[in-house]
Design an enzyme around this catalytic site. Structure first.
Site, PDB file in Angstrom:
ATOM      1  N   LYS A  82       0.864  -1.179   0.000  1.00 42.84           N
ATOM      2  CA  LYS A  82       0.000   0.000   0.000  1.00 42.84           C
ATOM      3  C   LYS A  82       0.898   1.226   0.000  1.00 42.84           C
ATOM      4  O   LYS A  82       1.681   1.441   0.927  1.00 42.84           O
ATOM      5  CB  LYS A  82      -0.922   0.014   1.222  1.00 42.84           C
ATOM      6  CG  LYS A  82      -1.948   1.135   1.170  1.00 42.84           C
ATOM      7  CD  LYS A  82      -2.879   1.093   2.367  1.00 42.84           C
ATOM      8  CE  LYS A  82      -4.006   2.100   2.197  1.00 42.84           C
ATOM      9  NZ  LYS A  82      -3.556   3.454   1.890  1.00 42.84           N
TER      10      LYS A  82
ATOM     11  N   ASP B 107     -34.943  19.614 -22.263  1.00 42.19           N
ATOM     12  CA  ASP B 107     -34.871  19.841 -20.822  1.00 42.19           C
ATOM     13  C   ASP B 107     -33.412  20.028 -20.418  1.00 42.19           C
ATOM     14  O   ASP B 107     -32.660  19.067 -20.292  1.00 42.19           O
ATOM     15  CB  ASP B 107     -35.498  18.662 -20.076  1.00 42.19           C
ATOM     16  CG  ASP B 107     -35.607  18.912 -18.575  1.00 42.19           C
ATOM     17  OD1 ASP B 107     -35.055  19.929 -18.103  1.00 42.19           O
ATOM     18  OD2 ASP B 107     -36.235  18.095 -17.881  1.00 42.19           O
TER      19      ASP B 107
ATOM     20  N   GLY C  98     -38.684   9.401 -23.319  1.00 46.81           N
ATOM     21  CA  GLY C  98     -37.690  10.195 -24.027  1.00 46.81           C
ATOM     22  C   GLY C  98     -36.321   9.551 -24.071  1.00 46.81           C
ATOM     23  O   GLY C  98     -36.136   8.374 -23.755  1.00 46.81           O
TER      24      GLY C  98
END
Length: 614
Positions: A40, A542, A491
């Protein structure tokens, strides 16, 4: 802003950013040969994109940090590849050969040539998407493209099995810990349990909310820290070690403009006597030995400021038992036989099974993003409601991010980042998932534009189809690459991904002006007018999805509509022939998973581009 340039067939452009796979904190290293283990590292998680003679560096949230990692990128450009997307860590090694976050902080301020890059995964190579391959195969390909003679680019070695022994060795050497990964795991851009981290010492980010004065100098004695819990900042203690003189002076200069008179968080008066309170804008990395029963840090030590993480996203990391992290998703779904979609007799258990199946392809889109839920606890035919806040009733797998409202108050918005979180929402009666156009790492910067082409009553899908292609061409003419999605409603969404740089006022203004321009250029077919009376016979563009706090339905979300349709990404080629926006439904999980890994949808929703001039 400059119009983005796109690569031609001869010069491969750098691949766009993808959300990185994240590791889950566990209490011990998983056992067996099904896991490989890596060191790590102690630096900044960074994705490097290479192509067409260019190279870019992205933070874990998609911010372009190419200017900070110029030395790494100069070497990356010399790799013998047409294009590649590499995952790794930008870091600085100290004289003992250990990666040091504090040394990295210093290098970023004045010695960028000291910064190295340790690569541990390969997401794409020469135009091929590798995320569906086993990890070991991806690492083999990664190692093959990294020359042993490289000065700044290094390959992250691993071992298979014996992870506990490796952790003990690392801890004894003063290293940070171990990352464990399933050897056969695909790369999933979320926190899905396939990657686990085990730490030698506890450390994480905290929000700096104030400082206490020193009686020996003009700087401070300690920083006052806080962390978000249930969407609200709470006091987490103080840190008074880990600063050298230069850092003390730098922090004082950074903190001064953020001072405020009122207390940022409630705290024991004796512990914060004489405090100078700050607006919660700074994030510090802090090491500590443990958290007390009162929720404050024991033996904390300051490591540095985190510029790649926003304070809203700072929550307390809690170790999970490794056995729980290794196990398959196990969220108990009660009332599985309850009918949710009465017209098609689809039950809650089927809905839950759908979301469990599509979690790997849905979480990269909906994960780590403020969300609103459409909940229908008794089924879609009964009362349904939107929910975006929570006071903790969802449990630990559904998280909170604190977001300031218009009146300045912070409210806890929901977000998820694991399959368990997704299914917990379903258990609580959720059918639909709607998300912000920004991730929790920086909620003020949009990472996409969404234009919802909403047809007036009476218009058939052929009108929507034609409008979608027309809108695609308009956006392409101003330099924006777009992707279509059938919404499961009536839509289509035309989506333009963005590198998160522009803030909401600019994004909203751009979307509004574009919608008006489209409507003015073709008033017979389009309108940007909000009143429904003015939309007759036309398609409403929209644009309102593109403002702070607005949401749009997320890819692969089910809809609370007849037939249990789902929102689904499609290609522009498929847009030519698809029959309706509700083509896919919750019974299509297997097909949607297959499609997500297909060539037709390779790279869907990904593009390196910014708002162009309009």
């Amino acid at each position: 802003m400059k119009t983005p340039k796109h690569g031609s067939g001869q010069r491969a452009a750098p691949p766009p950013f993808q959300p990185p796979q994240l590791a889950q904190l566990v209490d011990s290293v998983p056992t067996g040969n099904g896991w490989l283990h890596e060191m790590k590292y102690d630096g900044y998680r960074t994705l490097i994109a290479i192509g067409g003679g260019e190279a870019r560096a992205y933070t874990r949230s998609g911010l372009d940090w190419s200017d900070r990692f110029a030395g790494i990128l100069a070497e990356a450009r010399t790799l013998k590849v047409s294009s590649a997307l590499i995952d790794g860590e930008a870091l600085v090694f100290d004289p003992a050969g250990k990666s040091s976050f504090q040394a990295l902080q210093g290098a970023l301020k004045g010695a960028p040539d000291r910064i190295d890059y340790v690569a541990f995964d390969l997401l794409a190579l020469d135009g091929e998407d590798l995320t569906g391959l086993p990890l070991t195969e991806r690492k083999e390909r990664l190692k093959a493209i990294l020359p042993a003679s490289a000065e700044h680019l290094r390959y992250s070695d691993h071992i298979i099995g014996q992870g506990e022994k490796l952790l003990n060795q690392f801890c004894a050497a003063g290293l940070e810990g171990v990352i464990s990964k399933r050897v056969d795991g695909k790369y999933v851009g979320s926190r899905n349990g396939g990657w686990l981290k085990t730490k030698c010492i506890k450390r994480q980010e905290f929000v700096i909310v104030g400082w206490t004065p020193s009686d020996k100098s003009r700087t401070f004695r300690s920083l006052i820290l806080a962390v978000h819990e249930d969407g609200v900042l709470r006091y987490a203690g103080k840190v008074g070690t880990g600063f050298d003189t230069a850092e003390l002076l730098r922090l004082m200069a950074v903190m001064k403009p953020l001072e405020q008179k009122t207390a940022t968080v409630p705290a024991p008066r004796a512990e914060v006597r004489g405090a100078h309170w700050l607006k919660p804008r700074l994030v510090a990395e802090v090491a500590f030995t443990e958290m007390t029963n009162e929720g404050t840090l024991r033996h904390p030590s300051y490591l540095g400021l985190r510029e790649d993480k926003k304070p809203e996203a700072v929550v307390l990391e809690v170790e999970e038992p490794v056995a729980a992290a290794e196990a398959p998703v196990a969220v108990r779904v009660s009332n599985r036989e309850r009918v949710i979609f009465p017209e098609s007799n689809i039950i809650k258990g089927q809905l839950a099974d759908y979301y469990a199946a599509v979690a790997p392809i849905m979480l990269p889109w909906v994960g780590s993003r403020p969300i609103s839920l459409v909940r229908c606890p008794q089924g879609r035919a009964k009362k349904c409601f939107f929910q975006k806040h929570d006071a903790g009733s969802f449990g630990d797998t559904v998280h909170h991010v604190a977001i300031a409202e218009k009146d300045g108050r912070e409210e806890p918005y929901l977000y998820i980042d694991t399959p368990e979180g997704l299914l917990t929402c379903v258990q609580m009666g959720t059918i639909e998932f709607h998300g912000w156009g920004a991730r929790i790492e920086d909620v003020e910067k949009a990472d996409r534009l969404v234009f919802d082409l909403d047809p007036d009553v009476g218009l058939d899908f052929e009108n929507v189809r034609a409008a979608a292609f027309q809108f695609r061409d308009i956006l392409k003419s101003i330099g924006l690459e777009t992707f279509p999605m059938v919404t499961g409603g009536k839509g289509v969404h035309v989506i333009a991904p963005l590198t998160p740089r522009a803030e909401w006022p600019e994004v909203k203004d751009f979307a509004h002006r574009l919608a008006q321009a489209v409507a003015q250029s073709d008033p017979e077919h389009f309108t940007a007018a909000l009143p429904k009376a003015q939309r007759k016979g036309r398609i409403f563009v929209d644009y309102l999805r593109n403002q702070r706090g607005a949401t749009a339905v997320m890819p692969y979300s089910a809809r609370s509509r007849e037939g249990a349709p789902v929102a689904a990404p499609i290609s522009w080629k498929e847009m030519e022939t698809i029959d309706k926006p509700s083509h896919f439904h919750v019974g299509d999980a297997k097909e949607l998973l297959k499609r997500a890994g297909s060539k037709a949808l390779s790279g869907w929703g990904r593009a390196s581009q910014e708002l162009p001039d309009l």
